[in-house]
Design a protein around this motif. Structure first.
Motif, PDB file in Angstrom:
ATOM      1  N   ALA A 193      13.136   1.392 -32.819  1.00 29.14           N
ATOM      2  CA  ALA A 193      13.810   1.376 -31.510  1.00 29.14           C
ATOM      3  C   ALA A 193      12.941   2.039 -30.449  1.00 29.14           C
ATOM      4  O   ALA A 193      12.791   1.518 -29.335  1.00 29.14           O
ATOM      5  CB  ALA A 193      15.163   2.072 -31.612  1.00 29.14           C
ATOM      6  N   LEU A 194      12.343   3.184 -30.770  1.00 27.37           N
ATOM      7  CA  LEU A 194      11.472   3.864 -29.810  1.00 27.37           C
ATOM      8  C   LEU A 194      10.222   3.036 -29.538  1.00 27.37           C
ATOM      9  O   LEU A 194       9.747   2.967 -28.401  1.00 27.37           O
ATOM     10  CB  LEU A 194      11.092   5.249 -30.328  1.00 27.37           C
ATOM     11  N   ARG A 195       9.676   2.405 -30.562  1.00 19.31           N
ATOM     12  CA  ARG A 195       8.492   1.547 -30.389  1.00 19.31           C
ATOM     13  C   ARG A 195       8.817   0.389 -29.450  1.00 19.31           C
ATOM     14  O   ARG A 195       8.066   0.106 -28.521  1.00 19.31           O
ATOM     15  CB  ARG A 195       8.035   1.013 -31.746  1.00 19.31           C
ATOM     16  N   LEU A 196       9.956  -0.254 -29.691  1.00 21.07           N
ATOM     17  CA  LEU A 196      10.352  -1.382 -28.844  1.00 21.07           C
ATOM     18  C   LEU A 196      10.566  -0.931 -27.401  1.00 21.07           C
ATOM     19  O   LEU A 196      10.126  -1.600 -26.457  1.00 21.07           O
ATOM     20  CB  LEU A 196      11.622  -2.031 -29.394  1.00 21.07           C
ATOM     21  N   GLY A 197      11.208   0.202 -27.218  1.00 22.62           N
ATOM     22  CA  GLY A 197      11.412   0.729 -25.868  1.00 22.62           C
ATOM     23  C   GLY A 197      10.103   1.053 -25.179  1.00 22.62           C
ATOM     24  O   GLY A 197       9.922   0.767 -23.986  1.00 22.62           O
ATOM     25  N   PHE A 198       9.148   1.617 -25.888  1.00 18.34           N
ATOM     26  CA  PHE A 198       7.836   1.947 -25.325  1.00 18.34           C
ATOM     27  C   PHE A 198       7.071   0.679 -24.938  1.00 18.34           C
ATOM     28  O   PHE A 198       6.499   0.591 -23.843  1.00 18.34           O
ATOM     29  CB  PHE A 198       7.023   2.758 -26.343  1.00 18.34           C
TER      30      PHE A 198
ATOM     31  N   VAL B 194      14.942  12.558 -30.765  1.00 16.29           N
ATOM     32  CA  VAL B 194      14.548  11.222 -31.218  1.00 16.29           C
ATOM     33  C   VAL B 194      15.780  10.355 -31.457  1.00 16.29           C
ATOM     34  O   VAL B 194      15.827   9.187 -31.036  1.00 16.29           O
ATOM     35  CB  VAL B 194      13.674  11.322 -32.495  1.00 16.29           C
ATOM     36  N   SER B 195      16.782  10.909 -32.109  1.00 17.11           N
ATOM     37  CA  SER B 195      18.004  10.141 -32.381  1.00 17.11           C
ATOM     38  C   SER B 195      18.720   9.764 -31.093  1.00 17.11           C
ATOM     39  O   SER B 195      19.226   8.648 -30.962  1.00 17.11           O
ATOM     40  CB  SER B 195      18.945  10.941 -33.278  1.00 17.11           C
ATOM     41  N   SER B 196      18.766  10.673 -30.138  1.00 19.10           N
ATOM     42  CA  SER B 196      19.418  10.381 -28.858  1.00 19.10           C
ATOM     43  C   SER B 196      18.706   9.252 -28.126  1.00 19.10           C
ATOM     44  O   SER B 196      19.353   8.334 -27.595  1.00 19.10           O
ATOM     45  CB  SER B 196      19.441  11.622 -27.969  1.00 19.10           C
ATOM     46  N   LEU B 197      17.386   9.310 -28.080  1.00 18.52           N
ATOM     47  CA  LEU B 197      16.630   8.247 -27.416  1.00 18.52           C
ATOM     48  C   LEU B 197      16.795   6.910 -28.138  1.00 18.52           C
ATOM     49  O   LEU B 197      16.952   5.861 -27.491  1.00 18.52           O
ATOM     50  CB  LEU B 197      15.150   8.621 -27.325  1.00 18.52           C
TER      51      LEU B 197
ATOM     52  N   PRO C 197      12.667   9.096 -21.508  1.00 18.51           N
ATOM     53  CA  PRO C 197      12.536  10.523 -21.837  1.00 18.51           C
ATOM     54  C   PRO C 197      12.810  11.370 -20.603  1.00 18.51           C
ATOM     55  O   PRO C 197      12.439  10.995 -19.494  1.00 18.51           O
ATOM     56  CB  PRO C 197      11.089  10.657 -22.298  1.00 18.51           C
ATOM     57  N   ARG C 198      13.483  12.454 -20.817  1.00 21.80           N
ATOM     58  CA  ARG C 198      13.830  13.319 -19.687  1.00 21.80           C
ATOM     59  C   ARG C 198      14.024  14.740 -20.191  1.00 21.80           C
ATOM     60  O   ARG C 198      14.233  14.972 -21.374  1.00 21.80           O
ATOM     61  CB  ARG C 198      15.075  12.803 -18.988  1.00 21.80           C
ATOM     62  N   ASP C 199      13.941  15.646 -19.270  1.00 17.81           N
ATOM     63  CA  ASP C 199      13.999  17.062 -19.616  1.00 17.81           C
ATOM     64  C   ASP C 199      15.377  17.518 -20.071  1.00 17.81           C
ATOM     65  O   ASP C 199      15.491  18.515 -20.777  1.00 17.81           O
ATOM     66  CB  ASP C 199      13.548  17.916 -18.431  1.00 17.81           C
TER      67      ASP C 199
ATOM     68  N   LYS D  66      13.821  22.364 -20.381  1.00 16.19           N
ATOM     69  CA  LYS D  66      12.415  22.768 -20.447  1.00 16.19           C
ATOM     70  C   LYS D  66      11.821  22.408 -21.814  1.00 16.19           C
ATOM     71  O   LYS D  66      11.973  23.164 -22.778  1.00 16.19           O
ATOM     72  CB  LYS D  66      12.278  24.270 -20.196  1.00 16.19           C
ATOM     73  N   PRO D  67      11.109  21.286 -21.904  1.00  9.59           N
ATOM     74  CA  PRO D  67      10.460  20.943 -23.172  1.00  9.59           C
ATOM     75  C   PRO D  67       9.356  21.929 -23.552  1.00  9.59           C
ATOM     76  O   PRO D  67       8.965  22.009 -24.716  1.00  9.59           O
ATOM     77  CB  PRO D  67       9.899  19.543 -22.943  1.00  9.59           C
ATOM     78  N   GLU D  68       8.879  22.706 -22.593  1.00  3.85           N
ATOM     79  CA  GLU D  68       7.835  23.691 -22.871  1.00  3.85           C
ATOM     80  C   GLU D  68       8.312  24.753 -23.864  1.00  3.85           C
ATOM     81  O   GLU D  68       7.506  25.335 -24.589  1.00  3.85           O
ATOM     82  CB  GLU D  68       7.367  24.385 -21.589  1.00  3.85           C
TER      83      GLU D  68
END
Length: 179
Positions: free
Chosen positions: A21-26, A100-103, A121-123, A130-132
């Motif tokens: 799913a993430l690959r297809l979205g990318f 990952v599951s949410s995306l 993808p979002r913060d 803060k992904p940092e």
């Protein structure tokens, strides 16, 4: 969903359906052909990030110096510090699995790949937006594990078996297992 993400991190890192799913979205977002080697792209991206994570910052140096000076006989600070990376790995792994599951769920809930499935993808998926924080925790885990092994080898080499660091063999086994 968080409990499921916590348990899923022990089985495998990412499910095949989430990866696809993430690959297809990318691929859709960047208008790439389906034959694009997404796996090589991910590996290259991780290698670039890896170089940035391995650096040692001033707070980590301060932490190491503080641990060395606070280690008082009977306090067993190195024993208790060995549990921190194990706990943080589970917390960080759960959060990353949740992201990952949410995306992947968001992509699959869209109307279909022909409409334009996109990864967004979002913060706000991360703690305090803060992904940092996750990156710094991963850096701390790596540093703490290296510090744990370095102090163990230093104690073993420098003091041999007569040191208070090496007196309790059960604590040494637990420290090395956690680290």
């Amino acid at each position: 969903m968080v409990q499921l993400c916590f348990l899923r991190q022990f089985k495998s890192s990412i499910r095949k359906s989430d990866y696809l799913a993430l690959r297809l979205g990318f691929l859709t977002k960047h208008k790439l052909p389906l034959s694009y080697n997404f796996h090589n792209y991910i590996v290259r991206s991780m290698e670039d990030e890896f170089h940035g994570i391995l650096g040692i910052s001033y707070p980590l140096w301060g932490y190491a110096i503080l641990c060395i000076f606070v280690n008082i006989h009977g306090l067993n600070i190195y024993f208790w510090l060995s549990f921190i990376p194990a706990i943080l790995v589970m917390v960080v792994g759960t959060k990353l699995q949740h992201v990952v599951s949410s995306l992947a769920l968001e992509i699959m809930e869209q109307t279909g790949p022909s409409v334009g499935t996109q990864v967004k993808p979002r913060d706000d998926l991360f703690w305090f937006r803060k992904p940092e924080i996750l990156l710094r925790l991963i850096q701390f885990i790596i540093f703490q594990n290296a510090f744990e092994m370095a102090t163990f080898i230093w104690s073993l080499w420098g003091f041999q078996d007569r040191s208070c660091f090496m007196k309790n063999h059960y604590m040494i086994i637990i420290r090395l297992t956690c680290g």
